[in-house]
Structure formats: structure tokens, C-alpha cells
Design a protein around this motif. Sequence first.
Motif, short mmCIF file in Angstrom:
data_model
loop_
_atom_site.label_atom_id
_atom_site.label_comp_id
_atom_site.label_asym_id
_atom_site.label_seq_id
_atom_site.Cartn_x
_atom_site.Cartn_y
_atom_site.Cartn_z
N MET A 209 40.82 36.42 45.48
CA MET A 209 42.09 36.93 46.03
C MET A 209 42.27 38.39 45.66
O MET A 209 42.66 39.22 46.49
N LEU A 210 41.96 38.72 44.38
CA LEU A 210 42.13 40.11 43.94
C LEU A 210 41.17 41.04 44.68
O LEU A 210 41.54 42.15 45.05
N ARG A 216 42.24 45.60 50.74
CA ARG A 216 43.32 45.90 51.69
C ARG A 216 44.25 47.02 51.21
O ARG A 216 44.65 47.90 51.97
N TYR A 217 44.61 46.97 49.89
CA TYR A 217 45.66 47.89 49.41
C TYR A 217 45.14 49.01 48.51
O TYR A 217 45.85 49.96 48.24
N GLY A 218 43.93 48.86 47.95
CA GLY A 218 43.49 49.77 46.88
C GLY A 218 43.68 49.06 45.54
O GLY A 218 44.06 47.88 45.51
N ALA A 219 43.44 49.81 44.44
CA ALA A 219 43.39 49.20 43.10
C ALA A 219 44.63 48.38 42.77
O ALA A 219 45.76 48.84 42.90
N VAL A 220 44.39 47.13 42.36
CA VAL A 220 45.46 46.21 41.98
C VAL A 220 45.40 46.08 40.46
O VAL A 220 44.35 45.79 39.91
N VAL A 221 46.53 46.32 39.77
CA VAL A 221 46.48 46.29 38.29
C VAL A 221 47.39 45.20 37.74
O VAL A 221 48.44 44.91 38.31
N PRO A 222 47.00 44.60 36.59
CA PRO A 222 47.87 43.59 35.98
C PRO A 222 49.17 44.22 35.49
O PRO A 222 49.18 45.37 35.06
N VAL A 223 50.25 43.45 35.58
CA VAL A 223 51.54 43.90 35.06
C VAL A 223 51.58 43.51 33.59
O VAL A 223 51.36 42.34 33.26
N ARG A 234 50.80 38.36 36.76
CA ARG A 234 51.38 39.20 37.81
C ARG A 234 50.58 40.49 37.97
O ARG A 234 50.00 41.00 37.01
N PHE A 235 50.58 41.00 39.20
CA PHE A 235 49.79 42.19 39.53
C PHE A 235 50.64 43.17 40.32
O PHE A 235 51.58 42.77 41.01
N ARG A 236 50.26 44.46 40.20
CA ARG A 236 50.98 45.51 40.93
C ARG A 236 50.03 46.20 41.92
O ARG A 236 48.88 46.52 41.58
N LEU A 237 50.55 46.44 43.12
CA LEU A 237 49.78 47.14 44.16
C LEU A 237 50.00 48.65 43.99
O LEU A 237 50.99 49.06 43.37
N PRO A 238 49.12 49.46 44.56
CA PRO A 238 49.29 50.92 44.44
C PRO A 238 50.66 51.39 44.96
O PRO A 238 51.19 52.38 44.47
N ASP A 239 51.24 50.67 45.93
CA ASP A 239 52.54 51.10 46.46
C ASP A 239 53.72 50.52 45.67
O ASP A 239 54.87 50.63 46.09
#
Length: 340
Positions: A209-210, A216-223, A234-239
Amino acid sequence: MVRDTLARSLGSLRISVTDRCNLRCRYCMPEQEYVWLPKESILTFEEIARLARVFVSLGVTKLRLTGGEPLLRHDLPALSAMLAGIPGVQDLAMTTNGLLLAKQAEALRRAGLRRVTVSLDTLRPERMRELARSDRHADVLAGIAAARGAGFARIKLNTVVIRGVNDDELADLIEFARGQGAEVRFIEYMDVGGATGWSAEQVVSQREMLERLTARYGAVVPVAGDDPSAPAERFRLPDGGTFGIIASTTAPFCRSCDRSRLTADGTWFLCLYAERGIELREPLRAGASDEELRGVITQAWIARTNRGAEERLSVAQRGALYKIDALRADPRREMHTRGG
Ligand code: SAM
């Protein structure tokens, strides 16, 4: 504070108020016929509240109403008010499929329910027809909107991701949740009791999934900084958008699991995968004192060794946990009875 053999506290109790459901999701209730809990075995609201008080006196601070479909139980706001009024309850939440939420959201909020999680596996009504044998997709969306209107904060949407079924909707669901002021949590398809059609190939792992969302969005980082006993990472999208993943199948979190489950007939399960539960209805109805109930619960919890999801990881040729005959022989093995 009561702790088990792995130093896990008794923090969170999921209370299933009914084993009945108005959906037939293919990952949970795929069969045509079910064996239901006997009517006379179902705990009354007073019995549920009494047990909840005993659990809270032993350190439980979080209660979650679930089912089956909890909103099928008549007058759930009354039970919510009883539970919200127990001193020591810090969080009272509900997991629902949302079909009946629009009518009850306001009353539940007024009664003291603090948070709602709505299961939403697809944004496409025709898919829901196939996935859950229901054409009431619009009612679910109305339920989510009503929950927002009633002032529920931090509404969560639960999506069980199944390969070839709804795994092309990850980004759409993130965007939909965002538009609703909600957050989606993708759940890996689990081989729990009831998931009789489960196979490893249908599981879309957290990792996959990640990867897809990163593409699709660019780097996804853990919250950082979330409650370590929470099931979702939980994860945060670049936007700035956020989402969660519950990776119970490929990356279980048994070591921090403080959850236990009470079925509608008063059987207490120390693990979602546990073969057997502990009968609390019997002593309750036989006139046990709070102290005696505390004794039963404490003894069971301090002996708790369960790591059900981790143990499933080491099963070679992993398939469905139970065949249908085993579920019919004891319906308390079903996810819809244990409450998920
Ligand atoms: N009826 C309510 C609902 O739909 O949310 C509450 C009960 S349901 C059993 C609770 C949660 O368990 C739901 O979010 C559902 O998606 C999840 N669930 C059921 N079977 C599952 C499975 N095989 N794998 C992963 N999650 C599952």
C-alpha cells in the motif's frame, strides 16, 4: 494496574452489543446462513454497564461499542449514556457500518459517545452490492455526513483492502475522507474467524500500500508521537494529508495489544484469535459480587500470553482460520460475534 505476562495493561474493552448485522461483507459474513447467539443469552444494558464498571475499576479507560452492527441494538444512545457516565471512562467510541447512523448520530453524541469509526470499503455503490450484498451505499454516506454534523471529532473510516476487489481505490478513499474531515485507515485483510474465503494472495500488505501511495503522491512518512497501543500506524502525504494502516496480517502488533473483547452474550476474549473465551455472564447472573468478578478478570488477565496474530504469521500454508462447520459449532468464533 493489572498487567499480563508480557506487561500489557488491561486498557481497552470492545463491547459487542449484538451478533446481528445488516450487511454480508465477503470478508466477514460471506455465508448464506448463520447460527445466532440465543436471545436469552444476550446481556441487558444494565448487565453490560455493570461489567464495564468492573473493567474500568481494573484500569480500562477506553470502551468501544461494536457488533455485529451495533446500531441494530434498540436504543443504543441509552447504553452510551450509561457507559459515558462511568467515572474513569476517558474514551467512548463506536465502530459501525453507518447504515443506520444518520438517524442516530445526534442522539449518540448527546448521550456522550465521543468518537465514531465508519466502515467504508468502497466509494462505488455497485461494488458495495457485490462486496456486502447491499444497495444502501447512500445511507452510509449520509451516516458519515450526519456524524460530522452532530459534532463528532476525528471521524475515522475503516477500509478492508482486498486485492482485485477494492485495492484500486486507495487514493480515492484518502481524498474522500479528507473532504469529509475524516481519516481513512486501510486494514489488511485478516484471516479471522468468519473470513472463510481468505487466502494470502488477496492480502495487500502495508508495504505494498505504501509503495503504491508513494508512487502516486511522493514520499509518505510515518506520523510520530501517536499512542503506541493504537492498532493503526499513521502516515503523512507530501501535501499534509494523513491516513492509517492496520497491518494485523503482515506486521502484527500483539506486543502492545491492550484490547480485549466482550461478546453480546458476556463471553470475554483476550485475543481476537483466541479459541476460547471466559464466561462472565454465568457468574454475573448467578449473583457474583463486583469483587468476585474482579477476581475472575484479574486472574485471567495476569495469565494472558496471547499473541494470536503473531502466531498466525508462522503458520505454513496459511488459510482461513476456521471452516464453516467449526464456526457453526461455536458462533463465538465469528468476527461478527467478537466485534472486530
Ligand atoms: N458492523 C460494524 C462495522 O461494519 O464496522 C462493526 C463490526 S465489524 C466486525 C468491525 C470491523 O471489523 C470492521 O471495520 C470490519 O471491516 C472489520 N473486519 C471484519 N472482518 C475483517 C477481516 N476479515 N479482515 C479485516 N477486517 C475485518
